[in-house]
Design a protein around this motif. Structure first.
Motif, PDB file in Angstrom:
ATOM      1  N   GLY A 260      33.298  17.057 -55.469  1.00 60.56           N
ATOM      2  CA  GLY A 260      32.802  16.818 -54.122  1.00 60.56           C
ATOM      3  C   GLY A 260      32.266  18.088 -53.499  1.00 60.56           C
ATOM      4  O   GLY A 260      32.182  19.120 -54.158  1.00 60.56           O
TER       5      GLY A 260
ATOM      6  N   HIS B  77      32.613  20.456 -49.847  1.00 56.14           N
ATOM      7  CA  HIS B  77      33.299  20.720 -48.587  1.00 56.14           C
ATOM      8  C   HIS B  77      32.374  21.588 -47.749  1.00 56.14           C
ATOM      9  O   HIS B  77      32.131  22.750 -48.086  1.00 56.14           O
ATOM     10  CB  HIS B  77      34.634  21.446 -48.845  1.00 56.14           C
ATOM     11  CG  HIS B  77      35.418  21.695 -47.609  1.00 56.14           C
ATOM     12  ND1 HIS B  77      36.338  20.803 -47.117  1.00 56.14           N
ATOM     13  CD2 HIS B  77      35.407  22.748 -46.751  1.00 56.14           C
ATOM     14  CE1 HIS B  77      36.876  21.293 -46.011  1.00 56.14           C
ATOM     15  NE2 HIS B  77      36.324  22.476 -45.772  1.00 56.14           N
TER      16      HIS B  77
ATOM     17  N   PHE C  94      32.843   9.437 -37.531  1.00 57.47           N
ATOM     18  CA  PHE C  94      33.265   9.797 -38.884  1.00 57.47           C
ATOM     19  C   PHE C  94      34.777   9.670 -38.983  1.00 57.47           C
ATOM     20  O   PHE C  94      35.507  10.133 -38.103  1.00 57.47           O
ATOM     21  CB  PHE C  94      32.875  11.241 -39.212  1.00 57.47           C
ATOM     22  CG  PHE C  94      31.407  11.459 -39.495  1.00 57.47           C
ATOM     23  CD1 PHE C  94      30.475  10.440 -39.425  1.00 57.47           C
ATOM     24  CD2 PHE C  94      30.960  12.716 -39.832  1.00 57.47           C
ATOM     25  CE1 PHE C  94      29.132  10.661 -39.690  1.00 57.47           C
ATOM     26  CE2 PHE C  94      29.621  12.957 -40.102  1.00 57.47           C
ATOM     27  CZ  PHE C  94      28.709  11.930 -40.030  1.00 57.47           C
ATOM     28  N   ASP C  95      35.257   9.053 -40.044  1.00 58.16           N
ATOM     29  CA  ASP C  95      36.691   8.982 -40.309  1.00 58.16           C
ATOM     30  C   ASP C  95      37.189  10.377 -40.668  1.00 58.16           C
ATOM     31  O   ASP C  95      36.419  11.225 -41.131  1.00 58.16           O
ATOM     32  CB  ASP C  95      36.977   8.035 -41.479  1.00 58.16           C
ATOM     33  CG  ASP C  95      36.745   6.579 -41.120  1.00 58.16           C
ATOM     34  OD1 ASP C  95      36.853   6.220 -39.928  1.00 58.16           O
ATOM     35  OD2 ASP C  95      36.444   5.794 -42.030  1.00 58.16           O
ATOM     36  N   SER C  96      38.484  10.609 -40.459  1.00 55.48           N
ATOM     37  CA  SER C  96      39.049  11.903 -40.823  1.00 55.48           C
ATOM     38  C   SER C  96      40.501  11.740 -41.248  1.00 55.48           C
ATOM     39  O   SER C  96      41.111  10.697 -41.017  1.00 55.48           O
ATOM     40  CB  SER C  96      38.963  12.890 -39.650  1.00 55.48           C
ATOM     41  OG  SER C  96      39.811  12.478 -38.597  1.00 55.48           O
ATOM     42  N   VAL C  97      41.009  12.788 -41.863  1.00 51.74           N
ATOM     43  CA  VAL C  97      42.431  12.875 -42.192  1.00 51.74           C
ATOM     44  C   VAL C  97      42.949  14.157 -41.548  1.00 51.74           C
ATOM     45  O   VAL C  97      42.189  15.093 -41.309  1.00 51.74           O
ATOM     46  CB  VAL C  97      42.696  12.898 -43.713  1.00 51.74           C
ATOM     47  CG1 VAL C  97      42.265  11.587 -44.348  1.00 51.74           C
ATOM     48  CG2 VAL C  97      42.021  14.080 -44.386  1.00 51.74           C
TER      49      VAL C  97
ATOM     50  N   PHE D  88      36.776  15.721 -41.940  1.00 53.25           N
ATOM     51  CA  PHE D  88      35.975  14.517 -41.783  1.00 53.25           C
ATOM     52  C   PHE D  88      35.391  14.030 -43.102  1.00 53.25           C
ATOM     53  O   PHE D  88      34.926  14.827 -43.915  1.00 53.25           O
ATOM     54  CB  PHE D  88      34.840  14.769 -40.791  1.00 53.25           C
ATOM     55  CG  PHE D  88      35.332  14.991 -39.399  1.00 53.25           C
ATOM     56  CD1 PHE D  88      35.608  13.916 -38.569  1.00 53.25           C
ATOM     57  CD2 PHE D  88      35.561  16.268 -38.924  1.00 53.25           C
ATOM     58  CE1 PHE D  88      36.096  14.109 -37.290  1.00 53.25           C
ATOM     59  CE2 PHE D  88      36.046  16.478 -37.640  1.00 53.25           C
ATOM     60  CZ  PHE D  88      36.318  15.394 -36.826  1.00 53.25           C
ATOM     61  N   ALA D  89      35.414  12.720 -43.273  1.00 50.76           N
ATOM     62  CA  ALA D  89      34.748  12.093 -44.405  1.00 50.76           C
ATOM     63  C   ALA D  89      33.252  12.081 -44.113  1.00 50.76           C
ATOM     64  O   ALA D  89      32.831  11.819 -42.986  1.00 50.76           O
ATOM     65  CB  ALA D  89      35.252  10.666 -44.593  1.00 50.76           C
ATOM     66  N   LEU D  90      32.469  12.394 -45.101  1.00 52.72           N
ATOM     67  CA  LEU D  90      31.019  12.361 -44.965  1.00 52.72           C
ATOM     68  C   LEU D  90      30.453  11.225 -45.809  1.00 52.72           C
ATOM     69  O   LEU D  90      31.054  10.821 -46.799  1.00 52.72           O
ATOM     70  CB  LEU D  90      30.407  13.689 -45.429  1.00 52.72           C
ATOM     71  CG  LEU D  90      30.755  14.911 -44.594  1.00 52.72           C
ATOM     72  CD1 LEU D  90      30.164  16.169 -45.229  1.00 52.72           C
ATOM     73  CD2 LEU D  90      30.235  14.753 -43.175  1.00 52.72           C
TER      74      LEU D  90
END
Length: 118
Positions: free
Chosen positions: A4, A6, A27-30, A39-41
């Motif tokens: 991936g 970052h 954007f979803d995040s953890v 954040f998820a991209l």
């Protein structure tokens, strides 16, 4: 080998920019710990362009319909730094983001890699 990408945006207004990604772009995040969101991209692609002198990096968000996306983001209070321009290979603009700076937005006309393949 590579699993991936970052990407990092440095800003003096980190809390405001995090809220922008969370609340405006949705954007979803953890939580990476201590309330630090990662954040998820959407799927990504990487292009390499020749240049004279020192290299540089740019970050663009991609969309399927730039005019509709601009209108949706403007309804959420996003300000754009320039009108949509036809660059030949796609339509592009740039949005102002909290903490200063701009983030590119473009609708590509070129083929994109198949993100479903591993």
């Amino acid at each position: 080998m590579i699993s991936g990408v970052h990407a990092i945006i440095y800003t003096g207004g980190a809390d405001a920019l995090r809220a922008f990604f969370r609340d405006v772009l949705e954007f979803d995040s953890v939580d990476a710990g201590g309330g630090w969101p990662i954040f998820a991209l959407p799927p990504a692609e990487l292009a390499v362009h020749p240049t004279e002198g020192a290299g540089a990096h740019e970050l663009y968000l991609m969309c399927d319909d730039i005019h509709t996306t601009v209108k949706e983001l403007e309804r959420k209070g996003v300000e754009f730094a320039r009108p949509v321009e036809d660059a030949g290979w796609g339509l592009m603009t740039s949005m102002r983001v909290p903490g200063g700076g701009e983030l590119g937005l473009y609708e590509p006309r070129h083929p994109s890699p198949d993100h479903t393949r591993g």
